[in-house]
Design an enzyme around this catalytic site. Structure first.
Site, PDB file in Angstrom:
ATOM      1  N   TYR A  96      -0.012   1.253 -19.342  1.00  0.00           N
ATOM      2  CA  TYR A  96       0.268   0.775 -18.170  1.00  0.00           C
ATOM      3  C   TYR A  96      -1.066   0.440 -17.355  1.00  0.00           C
ATOM      4  O   TYR A  96      -1.379  -0.441 -16.616  1.00  0.00           O
ATOM      5  CB  TYR A  96       0.920   1.556 -17.407  1.00  0.00           C
ATOM      6  CG  TYR A  96       2.663   1.387 -17.383  1.00  0.00           C
ATOM      7  CD1 TYR A  96       3.201   0.577 -16.863  1.00  0.00           C
ATOM      8  CD2 TYR A  96       3.060   2.232 -18.332  1.00  0.00           C
ATOM      9  CE1 TYR A  96       4.458   0.377 -17.000  1.00  0.00           C
ATOM     10  CE2 TYR A  96       4.216   1.892 -18.780  1.00  0.00           C
ATOM     11  CZ  TYR A  96       4.942   1.152 -17.924  1.00  0.00           C
ATOM     12  OH  TYR A  96       6.503   0.828 -18.073  1.00  0.00           O
ATOM     13  N   ILE A  97      -2.150   1.079 -17.641  1.00  0.00           N
ATOM     14  CA  ILE A  97      -3.502   0.767 -17.132  1.00  0.00           C
ATOM     15  C   ILE A  97      -4.429   0.004 -18.254  1.00  0.00           C
ATOM     16  O   ILE A  97      -5.001  -1.122 -17.921  1.00  0.00           O
ATOM     17  CB  ILE A  97      -4.334   2.109 -16.979  1.00  0.00           C
ATOM     18  CG1 ILE A  97      -3.368   2.955 -15.764  1.00  0.00           C
ATOM     19  CG2 ILE A  97      -5.548   1.846 -16.158  1.00  0.00           C
ATOM     20  CD1 ILE A  97      -3.060   2.136 -14.587  1.00  0.00           C
ATOM     21  N   LYS A 151      -9.812  11.362  -8.023  1.00  0.00           N
ATOM     22  CA  LYS A 151      -8.749  10.847  -8.490  1.00  0.00           C
ATOM     23  C   LYS A 151      -7.664  12.010  -8.289  1.00  0.00           C
ATOM     24  O   LYS A 151      -6.476  11.621  -7.826  1.00  0.00           O
ATOM     25  CB  LYS A 151      -8.796  10.826  -9.906  1.00  0.00           C
ATOM     26  CG  LYS A 151      -7.443  10.286 -10.659  1.00  0.00           C
ATOM     27  CD  LYS A 151      -7.118   9.014 -10.086  1.00  0.00           C
ATOM     28  CE  LYS A 151      -5.580   8.800 -10.637  1.00  0.00           C
ATOM     29  NZ  LYS A 151      -5.065   7.684 -10.385  1.00  0.00           N
ATOM     30  N   ASN A 158      -4.190  11.715  -5.356  1.00  0.00           N
ATOM     31  CA  ASN A 158      -2.824  11.953  -5.693  1.00  0.00           C
ATOM     32  C   ASN A 158      -2.266  13.337  -5.156  1.00  0.00           C
ATOM     33  O   ASN A 158      -0.807  13.407  -4.533  1.00  0.00           O
ATOM     34  CB  ASN A 158      -2.544  11.994  -7.199  1.00  0.00           C
ATOM     35  CG  ASN A 158      -2.370  10.306  -7.596  1.00  0.00           C
ATOM     36  OD1 ASN A 158      -2.466   9.577  -6.734  1.00  0.00           O
ATOM     37  ND2 ASN A 158      -2.682  10.217  -8.990  1.00  0.00           N
ATOM     38  N   ARG A 169      -1.914   9.708  16.169  1.00  0.00           N
ATOM     39  CA  ARG A 169      -2.478  10.515  15.199  1.00  0.00           C
ATOM     40  C   ARG A 169      -1.491  11.298  14.136  1.00  0.00           C
ATOM     41  O   ARG A 169      -2.052  12.081  13.567  1.00  0.00           O
ATOM     42  CB  ARG A 169      -3.521  11.516  15.767  1.00  0.00           C
ATOM     43  CG  ARG A 169      -4.918  10.761  16.274  1.00  0.00           C
ATOM     44  CD  ARG A 169      -5.817  11.725  16.927  1.00  0.00           C
ATOM     45  NE  ARG A 169      -5.371  12.258  18.232  1.00  0.00           N
ATOM     46  CZ  ARG A 169      -4.974  11.799  19.242  1.00  0.00           C
ATOM     47  NH1 ARG A 169      -5.593  10.439  19.344  1.00  0.00           N
ATOM     48  NH2 ARG A 169      -4.690  12.126  20.445  1.00  0.00           N
ATOM     49  N   GLY A 183       8.688  11.569  -8.336  1.00  0.00           N
ATOM     50  CA  GLY A 183       8.494  11.297  -9.969  1.00  0.00           C
ATOM     51  C   GLY A 183       7.249  10.360 -10.236  1.00  0.00           C
ATOM     52  O   GLY A 183       6.439  10.330  -9.174  1.00  0.00           O
ATOM     53  N   CYS A 200       2.097  10.383 -12.048  1.00  0.00           N
ATOM     54  CA  CYS A 200       0.769  10.566 -11.443  1.00  0.00           C
ATOM     55  C   CYS A 200       0.906  11.687 -10.467  1.00  0.00           C
ATOM     56  O   CYS A 200       0.277  12.574 -10.405  1.00  0.00           O
ATOM     57  CB  CYS A 200       0.091   9.169 -10.849  1.00  0.00           C
ATOM     58  SG  CYS A 200       0.208   7.861 -12.089  1.00  0.00           S
ATOM     59  N   PHE A 241      12.072   5.787 -10.538  1.00  0.00           N
ATOM     60  CA  PHE A 241      11.339   6.890  -9.746  1.00  0.00           C
ATOM     61  C   PHE A 241      10.795   6.254  -8.649  1.00  0.00           C
ATOM     62  O   PHE A 241      10.597   7.170  -7.666  1.00  0.00           O
ATOM     63  CB  PHE A 241      10.249   7.529 -10.775  1.00  0.00           C
ATOM     64  CG  PHE A 241       8.942   6.580 -10.453  1.00  0.00           C
ATOM     65  CD1 PHE A 241       8.013   6.881  -9.576  1.00  0.00           C
ATOM     66  CD2 PHE A 241       8.320   5.888 -11.530  1.00  0.00           C
ATOM     67  CE1 PHE A 241       6.751   6.472  -9.363  1.00  0.00           C
ATOM     68  CE2 PHE A 241       7.084   5.227 -11.684  1.00  0.00           C
ATOM     69  CZ  PHE A 241       6.289   5.586 -10.426  1.00  0.00           C
TER      70      PHE A 241
END
Ligand code: SAJ
Length: 412
Positions: free
Chosen positions: A10-11, A210, A214, A250, A261, A264, A321
């Site tokens: 996928y990447i 990274k 996530n 805020r 799902g 990542c 997902f």
């Protein structure tokens, strides 16, 4: 310039196609022979808007070739998976190590190697160790020395499935060099097509960044999911609550759902927890809150069946997902549907507009894939994914039906 890209998933494949369409000769490597053959025919083995055409043109022009083994190049990019070890929450970096071992024999002075795979902190340093062991003839980048033969950097991908071809170009990119010169070399490679900012740092900070991005999203989704449980107990509409609270300048609460799902957000936070379990308390708790949501949804269905007090049919709307994709991997909707089908055999039907047959994990379960009209006749309607096909309709249910709307789509 010639690049060797290891991992054509996928990447890796979109990245390979993007470089190839910007004048870089790309040699793609994958252990999956089937994927290699498909790509060499100018086709793709994954679904991603806009990718097919770019791959087709790159292969036709001879700029993109796939193979099961690496070759000499100016730069190498590693885009292989980093799953869990078995059923634990410990990261398995063996694919990264295998890719490093695969490219080591082809390395030559002046090469740049970039790791893109989501990785626990320290993985890029582990790749440096492998290169040093296998290639004692080359000086591999080292944090205390800017003079080296092999430059090495960690540059995480941050693209959203479904928008990859756009986000690869426009997103800002973090470039974490083992040393300063490695960050400069890696930045030069991405400058070929990236229009976003190239933000240089060291490899450990880039790896952690990274995982942090996530985890930030996971913690915020967990907050919304926890609110949905609290509101249910207190008889408050969580969607109205969030919409009102978000009027505060805020406050920006995300959306509750049936769980988190994908490969990542539900995985990466554990890479922080496994390194620092005594410190990563909020991050670990958020994971558990989100992982607990499917069980709560199943209990809602059991409660509905008890309330109707008769033999019931159950319709699960959506298996992917997230909305408007065909990706069912690690989908809470699939887990919920599978468990309900086992608990209520032959009573469950599922609707998924983006697939034509059930995935392997559901194929042998006592349930049927049906169209939306048929599903809406069920006694219990469980809305799991906010696909556009579901958004577009405004169904009216009879008093003898119960709607469980995990996305707040028809409640809002
Ligand atoms: N979800 C909710 N409520 C929300 C938002 C999402 O329940 O308000 C759920 C979705 O339904 C899905 C899961 O979270 O099950 C993850 O979906 P997502 O759209 O948040 O993220 P991914 O997994 O498709 O992509 C993420 C992105 N990361 C961030 O937004 C910080 C993407 O930029 C990363 O490149 C990608 O992870 C990755 O590869 O790491």
């Amino acid at each position: 310039m010639k690049l060797c890209i290891c991992g054509l998933g996928y990447i890796g494949l979109p990245t390979a196609a993007m470089f190839a369409s910007h004048g870089v000769e790309v040699h793609g490597v994958d252990v999956n022979k089937h994927a290699v053959d498909i790509i060499n025919q100018g086709k793709i083995h994954i679904v991603e808007p806009g990718l097919g055409e770019v791959v087709k043109q790159a292969v036709e022009k001879g700029m993109l070739k796939a193979s099961c083994s690496a070759c000499e190049a100016d730069g190498f990019i590693i885009c292989v998976p980093t799953p869990f070890k078995g059923s634990s929450h410990e990261p398995d970096i063996s694919y990264v190590e295998a890719a490093a071992k695969e490219i080591a024999p082809y390395l030559k002075k002046g090469n740049t190697v970039i790791l893109e795979s989501t990785s626990p902190v320290g993985t890029t340093e582990r790749v440096a160790e492998i290169f040093s062991e296998l290639r004692p003839d080359l000086a591999v980048a080292d944090e205390n020395n800017d003079v080296c033969d092999i430059y090495l950097a960690y540059c995480p991908e941050r693209v959203l499935p479904g928008r990859i071809m756009y986000e690869l170009i426009d997103n800002d990119r973090i470039i974490g060099g083992i040393n300063r010169v490695s960050a400069d070399m890696a930045a030069d490679i991405y400058a070929v097509f990236v229009k976003g900012e190239l933000l240089k740092t060291n490899s450990r900070t880039a790896e952690m960044s990274k995982l942090t991005e996530n985890s930030f999203r996971d913690v915020n989704i967990a907050f919304a999911n926890e609110l949905s449980l609290i509101c249910d107990r207190l008889n408050i509409d969580v969607w109205e609550l969030i919409s009102l609270a978000n009027h505060h300048p805020r406050v920006n609460i995300l959306n509750p759902g049936p769980g988190v799902g994908g490969h990542c957000i539900a995985v990466d936070p554990w890479f922080i927890v496994s390194k620092t379990p005594d410190l990563a308390k909020i991050i670990g708790t958020a994971r558990n809150v989100n992982d607990g949501k499917p069980e709560w949804v199943k209990q809602q269905v059991r409660n509905a069946i008890a309330k109707l007090n008769r033999h019931c049919t159950i319709a699960c709307l959506g298996l992917a997902f997230k909305p408007d994709i065909d990706d069912l991997r690690e989908s809470p909707s699939v887990f919920i549907t599978r468990d309900l089908a086992q608990e209520y055999p032959d009573c469950v039907v599922a609707v998924e507009p983006n697939i034509t047959e059930l995935p392997v994990s559901l194929a042998d379960k006592p349930l049927k894939l049906v169209d939306l009209d048929e599903a809406l006749k069920a006694d219990v309607i469980l809305l799991l994914v906010d696909h556009k096909e579901f958004k577009e309709i405004h169904p009216v249910f009879s008093d003898s039906q119960i709607l469980i709307d995990t996305r707040g789509l028809w409640k809002r």
